[in-house]
Write an enzyme that holds these catalytic residues in place. Structure first.
Site, mmCIF file in Angstrom:
data_model
loop_
_atom_site.group_PDB
_atom_site.id
_atom_site.type_symbol
_atom_site.label_atom_id
_atom_site.label_comp_id
_atom_site.label_asym_id
_atom_site.label_seq_id
_atom_site.Cartn_x
_atom_site.Cartn_y
_atom_site.Cartn_z
ATOM 1 N N LEU A 1 1.863 4.577 1.680
ATOM 2 C CA LEU A 1 1.727 5.192 3.008
ATOM 3 C C LEU A 1 1.129 6.585 2.868
ATOM 4 O O LEU A 1 1.533 7.355 1.996
ATOM 5 C CB LEU A 1 3.096 5.328 3.676
ATOM 6 C CG LEU A 1 3.690 4.127 4.397
ATOM 7 C CD1 LEU A 1 4.963 4.562 5.103
ATOM 8 C CD2 LEU A 1 2.727 3.481 5.374
ATOM 9 N N ASN B 1 12.040 1.563 1.707
ATOM 10 C CA ASN B 1 11.230 0.622 0.917
ATOM 11 C C ASN B 1 12.135 -0.117 -0.057
ATOM 12 O O ASN B 1 13.104 0.447 -0.552
ATOM 13 C CB ASN B 1 10.173 1.422 0.130
ATOM 14 C CG ASN B 1 9.305 0.532 -0.741
ATOM 15 O OD1 ASN B 1 8.788 -0.496 -0.287
ATOM 16 N ND2 ASN B 1 9.131 0.908 -2.001
ATOM 17 N N HIS C 1 12.032 -1.913 -3.760
ATOM 18 C CA HIS C 1 11.192 -1.937 -4.967
ATOM 19 C C HIS C 1 11.871 -2.804 -6.029
ATOM 20 O O HIS C 1 13.073 -2.650 -6.269
ATOM 21 C CB HIS C 1 10.991 -0.511 -5.501
ATOM 22 C CG HIS C 1 10.071 -0.476 -6.672
ATOM 23 N ND1 HIS C 1 8.705 -0.617 -6.541
ATOM 24 C CD2 HIS C 1 10.318 -0.366 -8.004
ATOM 25 C CE1 HIS C 1 8.157 -0.585 -7.750
ATOM 26 N NE2 HIS C 1 9.109 -0.435 -8.647
ATOM 27 N N ARG D 1 0.854 -1.197 0.000
ATOM 28 C CA ARG D 1 0.000 0.000 0.000
ATOM 29 C C ARG D 1 0.881 1.234 0.000
ATOM 30 O O ARG D 1 2.036 1.167 0.414
ATOM 31 C CB ARG D 1 -0.885 0.040 1.239
ATOM 32 C CG ARG D 1 -1.849 -1.104 1.283
ATOM 33 C CD ARG D 1 -2.798 -1.031 2.455
ATOM 34 N NE ARG D 1 -3.566 -2.246 2.461
ATOM 35 C CZ ARG D 1 -4.614 -2.481 1.681
ATOM 36 N NH1 ARG D 1 -5.063 -1.532 0.881
ATOM 37 N NH2 ARG D 1 -5.233 -3.632 1.709
HETATM 38 C C1 GAR Z 1 9.374 -7.977 -3.435
HETATM 39 O O1 GAR Z 1 9.750 -8.295 -4.748
HETATM 40 C C2 GAR Z 1 9.332 -6.481 -3.234
HETATM 41 O O2 GAR Z 1 10.337 -5.802 -3.915
HETATM 42 C C3 GAR Z 1 7.982 -6.154 -3.817
HETATM 43 O O3 GAR Z 1 7.138 -7.184 -3.379
HETATM 44 C C4 GAR Z 1 7.916 -8.360 -3.192
HETATM 45 C C5 GAR Z 1 7.694 -8.862 -1.780
HETATM 46 O O4 GAR Z 1 8.308 -10.106 -1.600
HETATM 47 N N1 GAR Z 1 7.517 -4.885 -3.380
HETATM 48 C C6 GAR Z 1 6.796 -4.078 -4.145
HETATM 49 O O5 GAR Z 1 6.477 -4.359 -5.275
HETATM 50 C C7 GAR Z 1 6.430 -2.760 -3.501
HETATM 51 N N2 GAR Z 1 5.808 -1.917 -4.443
HETATM 52 P P1 GAR Z 1 8.522 -10.664 -0.121
HETATM 53 O O6 GAR Z 1 7.168 -10.532 0.578
HETATM 54 O O7 GAR Z 1 8.911 -12.096 -0.306
HETATM 55 O O8 GAR Z 1 9.588 -9.847 0.539
#
Ligand code: GAR
Length: 206
Positions: free
Chosen positions: A93, A107, A109, A91
């Site tokens: 923030l 964060n 990404h 989400r």
């Molecule tokens: C990861 O690839 C992270 O970079 C991405 O979600 C995945 C979570 O994996 N985050 C986003 O896309 C944020 N916009 P995890 O739950 O195994 O850490």
């Protein structure tokens, strides 16, 4: 010792990578809690196995974003953390939270920002046809995936890749970059000057 808290919405493999690095002494910090908006998140199981307090703030249990965010801000305040790590927190923030915890939220990404911000970054990279992608750890500001960049690492995009294979290759890098960024933060080595983040003892963080 710094106090670190996490926000995660799902699988929690990045959360796991950081708490593993904390447990083996690579990061001088204690984990004070996991916050999740998703009662079904596997990150909850990981936290419980590690003895980390879990705070479930079920988005579906609130009438709207404002009510959810005020529960979230209260929980974040209560944790008294030096750093909040968004580890697969899916989400955006709210502005009030970003302002309250300015400079204390990072964060991860799964793309080389500023390319492919937002959801499904790996799919966006495949569809666009880039030859390299990667991951970015950045400070959170009021925009979507726009804050000052701490670390980026790239991976090749291969001809045979689909969203899944590219995601796996990026994830392996995420599991290195996120603990490193948390370590640098905890050691007080990050100096933020406008949009740029420097190692305080000289040179950009690499
Ligand atoms: C990861 O690839 C992270 O970079 C991405 O979600 C995945 C979570 O994996 N985050 C986003 O896309 C944020 N916009 P995890 O739950 O195994 O850490």
């Amino acid at each position: 010792m710094k106090r670190i808290a996490f926000l995660a919405s799902g699988r929690g493999s990045n959360f796991q990578a950081v708490i593993d690095a904390m447990r083996c002494g690579e990061i001088p910090a204690v984990c004070v809690g996991l916050i999740t908006d998703n009662p079904g998140a596997y990150a909850i199981t990981r936290a419980r196995e590690a003895g980390i307090p879990v705070h479930v703030i079920d988005y579906a249990g609130y009438p709207g974003k404002a009510e959810y965010e005020s529960a979230l801000i209260r929980t974040m305040q209560g944790l008294q953390a030096d750093l909040f790590v968004l580890a697969g927190y899916m989400r955006i923030l709210g502005v009030e939270i970003v302002r309250e915890f300015h400079g204390k939220v990072i964060n991860i990404h799964p793309a080389l920002l500023p390319s492919f911000a937002g959801l499904h970054a790996q799919r966006q990279a495949i569809l666009y046809g880039v030859r390299v992608s990667g991951c970015t750890v950045h400070l959170v500001d009021e925009g979507m995936d726009t804050g000052p960049i701490i670390i980026q690492t790239c991976v090749p995009v291969l001809d045979g890749d689909d969203e899944e294979t590219l995601s796996e290759r990026i994830l392996a890098k995420e599991h290195q970059c996120l603990p490193l960024a948390v370590k640098l933060f905890c050691e007080g080595k990050l100096a933020i000057k406008g949009r740029r983040v420097f190692l305080s003892d000289g040179g950009p963080a690499a």
